[in-house]
Design an enzyme around this catalytic site. Structure first.
Site, PDB file in Angstrom:
ATOM      1  CD  GLU A 126      -2.843  -1.203   2.565  1.00 46.32           C
ATOM      2  OE1 GLU A 126      -2.431  -0.302   3.466  1.00 46.32           O
ATOM      3  OE2 GLU A 126      -3.581  -1.952   2.800  1.00 46.32           O
ATOM      4  NE  ARG A 269      35.174  -2.501 -28.456  1.00 44.88           N
ATOM      5  CZ  ARG A 269      35.325  -1.748 -29.249  1.00 44.88           C
ATOM      6  NH1 ARG A 269      34.839  -1.548 -30.485  1.00 44.88           N
ATOM      7  NH2 ARG A 269      35.724  -0.304 -28.870  1.00 44.88           N
ATOM      8  CD  GLN A 337      33.085  -0.552 -16.308  1.00 40.18           C
ATOM      9  OE1 GLN A 337      31.774  -0.201 -16.219  1.00 40.18           O
ATOM     10  NE2 GLN A 337      34.179   0.023 -16.413  1.00 40.18           N
ATOM     11  CD  GLU A 364       7.719 -12.133  -5.478  1.00 38.27           C
ATOM     12  OE1 GLU A 364       8.032 -13.235  -4.813  1.00 38.27           O
ATOM     13  OE2 GLU A 364       7.221 -12.055  -6.495  1.00 38.27           O
ATOM     14  CB  SER A 367      18.797  -6.446  -0.460  1.00 38.58           C
ATOM     15  OG  SER A 367      18.731  -6.615  -1.674  1.00 38.58           O
TER      16      SER A 367
HETATM   17  N1  COS Z   1       5.748 -18.362   7.359  1.00 38.34           N
HETATM   18  C1  COS Z   1       4.759 -18.581   8.179  1.00 38.34           C
HETATM   19  N2  COS Z   1       4.346 -17.534   9.285  1.00 38.34           N
HETATM   20  C2  COS Z   1       5.202 -16.650   9.218  1.00 38.34           C
HETATM   21  C3  COS Z   1       6.401 -16.208   8.208  1.00 38.34           C
HETATM   22  C4  COS Z   1       6.647 -17.360   7.330  1.00 38.34           C
HETATM   23  N3  COS Z   1       7.650 -17.305   6.644  1.00 38.34           N
HETATM   24  N4  COS Z   1       7.009 -15.159   8.567  1.00 38.34           N
HETATM   25  C5  COS Z   1       6.222 -14.839   9.701  1.00 38.34           C
HETATM   26  N5  COS Z   1       5.323 -15.474  10.031  1.00 38.34           N
HETATM   27  C6  COS Z   1       4.200 -15.111  11.214  1.00 38.34           C
HETATM   28  C7  COS Z   1       4.913 -15.016  12.394  1.00 38.34           C
HETATM   29  O1  COS Z   1       5.436 -16.205  12.899  1.00 38.34           O
HETATM   30  C8  COS Z   1       4.007 -14.286  13.285  1.00 38.34           C
HETATM   31  O2  COS Z   1       3.051 -15.033  13.784  1.00 38.34           O
HETATM   32  P1  COS Z   1       2.764 -15.102  15.202  1.00 38.34           P
HETATM   33  O3  COS Z   1       2.256 -13.754  15.580  1.00 38.34           O
HETATM   34  O4  COS Z   1       1.769 -16.065  15.485  1.00 38.34           O
HETATM   35  O5  COS Z   1       3.972 -15.267  16.059  1.00 38.34           O
HETATM   36  C9  COS Z   1       3.488 -13.227  12.192  1.00 38.34           C
HETATM   37  O6  COS Z   1       3.304 -14.059  11.018  1.00 38.34           O
HETATM   38  C10 COS Z   1       3.949 -11.922  12.291  1.00 38.34           C
HETATM   39  O7  COS Z   1       5.338 -12.075  12.131  1.00 38.34           O
HETATM   40  P2  COS Z   1       6.328 -10.907  12.448  1.00 38.34           P
HETATM   41  O8  COS Z   1       6.118 -10.663  13.724  1.00 38.34           O
HETATM   42  O9  COS Z   1       7.842 -11.314  11.879  1.00 38.34           O
HETATM   43  O10 COS Z   1       5.884  -9.739  11.722  1.00 38.34           O
HETATM   44  P3  COS Z   1       6.496  -8.419  11.415  1.00 38.34           P
HETATM   45  O11 COS Z   1       5.427  -7.276  11.315  1.00 38.34           O
HETATM   46  O12 COS Z   1       7.613  -7.997  12.335  1.00 38.34           O
HETATM   47  O13 COS Z   1       7.151  -8.336   9.899  1.00 38.34           O
HETATM   48  C11 COS Z   1       8.598  -8.753   7.889  1.00 38.34           C
HETATM   49  C12 COS Z   1       8.090  -9.187   9.362  1.00 38.34           C
HETATM   50  C13 COS Z   1       9.313  -7.374   8.162  1.00 38.34           C
HETATM   51  C14 COS Z   1       9.693 -10.066   7.740  1.00 38.34           C
HETATM   52  C15 COS Z   1       7.553  -8.773   7.086  1.00 38.34           C
HETATM   53  O14 COS Z   1       6.601  -7.515   7.198  1.00 38.34           O
HETATM   54  C16 COS Z   1       8.088  -8.877   5.772  1.00 38.34           C
HETATM   55  O15 COS Z   1       8.197  -9.744   4.917  1.00 38.34           O
HETATM   56  N6  COS Z   1       8.130  -7.740   4.845  1.00 38.34           N
HETATM   57  C17 COS Z   1       8.301  -7.391   3.481  1.00 38.34           C
HETATM   58  C18 COS Z   1       7.169  -7.528   2.907  1.00 38.34           C
HETATM   59  C19 COS Z   1       7.284  -7.905   1.458  1.00 38.34           C
HETATM   60  O16 COS Z   1       7.897  -8.810   0.981  1.00 38.34           O
HETATM   61  N7  COS Z   1       6.694  -6.846   0.466  1.00 38.34           N
HETATM   62  C20 COS Z   1       6.921  -7.232  -0.970  1.00 38.34           C
HETATM   63  C21 COS Z   1       5.489  -7.018  -1.437  1.00 38.34           C
HETATM   64  S1  COS Z   1       4.836  -8.127  -2.326  1.00 38.34           S
HETATM   65  S2  COS Z   1       5.706  -7.859  -4.262  1.00 38.34           S
END
Ligand code: COS
Length: 384
Positions: A126, A269, A337, A364, A367
């Site tokens: 979003e 080249r 390069q 997705e 990094s």
């Molecule tokens: N598989 C299953 N469950 C998962 C998981 C996974 N790979 N990763 C996290 N979870 C679960 C956690 O276990 C947690 O569950 P509980 O509350 O029951 O413990 C819940 O999801 C929340 O996880 P977490 O506390 O780690 O969430 P955060 O808000 O701290 O966020 C990140 C974690 C930053 C890693 C996450 O927001 C993320 O991946 N962000 C990037 C998003 C992204 O890739 N965007 C691209 C858009 S799509 S092109």
């Protein structure tokens, strides 16, 4: 977990031929017109590319993650826009239904996704929720046997073409974190959906992203993925975990293509009376690139195999997405390069790849998000 080596080899051969004979010659046209020609889309559907990961019982090819990675190594050897067309359906667009959907949801949607009749988009990001995906603001309020969805999703790949959105929205306004989020299947025709103007991007012409705006959009409660509220963020994370291995594999393919082009150019080249490939400083760039591509390939295959074996691959998926996408950027840079001045002008296509691959380090999960996931998992495991 390759199940039938002969069938897989034949399929990989046909993908390799398709890429070489149909997609590579169309790269310039796609870059110029910003469209993938209809006959290529039709061929992709006929080959089953939209159904790579959908089980055979729903009309797909039911590939394992390892098999999918091998296909992506081949598909990567051309403009990433081609992959984007079916990749969001195969990957993040459909996996939510596949991983956590109810049997009725799978029966209804997977066959249409597998055939390419429906293109799926993943609607998580979003304007104010990118890396911090759990803070999303789009709401889904229950009203009878529907949810009323309001909010804006941004940079949604394939939104202009999508027939279906896997949508993450907040069903519990009192829970501002991950636990308040649910996932939905939203059909394109549902009243209250507006698709914004396609974004003007740095690269990947032919692959379109846009805003998707939901205004009092009534989504049937039957389309709540898994039938349970509050599970949507976890569904999104599982989907992204698999998607990250898929993207790593594509990065390997694109890097191999760029390196092959750079090698061919270096051997042809001439400067100072000999092919520039004879110069050790050019050789260093070729060798470093070869080494890194090989490492990323091994990582992607290893992560894929582990996932097929049922292991938790959260760390490995992030490791290979991080390494492969950064590696791909370095290989693109070295390839430009090696091409020198010819790499900076559009004629050889290498500057196009240079712009195209920049996205791999961002979508997705950036990094930096991969680093965060890896380190957090390490600390969590060490705590136990
Ligand atoms: N598989 C299953 N469950 C998962 C998981 C996974 N790979 N990763 C996290 N979870 C679960 C956690 O276990 C947690 O569950 P509980 O509350 O029951 O413990 C819940 O999801 C929340 O996880 P977490 O506390 O780690 O969430 P955060 O808000 O701290 O966020 C990140 C974690 C930053 C890693 C996450 O927001 C993320 O991946 N962000 C990037 C998003 C992204 O890739 N965007 C691209 C858009 S799509 S092109």
């Amino acid at each position: 977990m390759i199940r039938d080596p002969d069938t897989l080899t034949a399929f990989l051969d046909s993908v390799r031929r398709f890429v070489k004979e149909r997609l590579v010659p169309a790269e310039n046209t796609v870059a110029e017109t910003d469209e993938i020609p209809d006959d290529i889309v039709a061929d992709m559907k006929a080959m089953g590319l939209f159904g790579l990961t959908v089980p055979e019982s729903y009309g797909g090819l039911g590939l394992t993650m390892e098999e999918e990675a091998l296909v992506m190594f081949e598909m990567g050897r051309t403009s990433p826009a081609f992959r984007s067309l079916f990749g969001t359906t195969v990957g993040i667009g459909s996996q939510g239904i596949l991983i956590d959907g109810t049997p009725a949801q799978k029966d209804k949607y997977l066959p249409m996704l597998a055939s390419g009749e429906l293109i799926a988009s993943f609607a998580l990001t979003e304007p104010e929720a990118g890396s911090d995906a759990a803070s999303l603001r789009t709401t889904a309020r229950r009203e009878g046997d529907h949810y009323i969805v309001n909010g804006t999703k941004r940079f949604i790949t394939n939104a202009p073409l999508a027939g279906l959105f896997t949508l993450m929205a907040r069903t519990d306004p009192s829970n501002k974190g991950a636990g308040g989020v649910s996932a939905f299947i939203v059909e394109r025709g549902t009243p209250g959906i507006t698709i914004g103007k396609p974004d003007k991007k740095m690269g990947q012409r032919g692959a379109h992203t846009a805003d998707v705006i939901f205004e009092n959009c009534r989504v049937p409660a039957a389309n709540l993925i898994g039938g349970k509220e509050g599970m949507g963020f976890k569904t999104a994370m599982k989907v992204l975990e698999k998607g990250r291995i898929h993207i790593a594999a594509i990065c390997v393919g694109v890097a191999e293509r760029m390196l092959e082009d750079a090698l061919a150019y270096a051997m042809e080249r001439k400067q100072f009376g000999q092919p520039i490939a004879e110069f050790q400083l050019v050789q260093a760039m070729l060798a470093d690139s070869k080494m890194e591509v090989y490492a990323a390939r091994c990582m992607a295959i290893d992560a894929a195999r582990r996932r097929d074996n049922g292991e938790n691959v959260s760390t490995e998926a992030s490791c290979c997405k991080l390494f492969a996408s950064e590696m791909c950027g370095r290989v693109a840079d070295r390839a430009v390069q090696i091409f020198g001045g010819s790499g900076y002008v559009a004629d050889h296509g290498i500057e196009r790849f240079y712009r195209d691959v920049r996205l791999f380090r961002i979508y997705e999960g950036t990094s930096q998000i991969q680093q965060l996931v890896i380190a957090r998992n390490m600390i969590r495991e060490a705590d136990h």
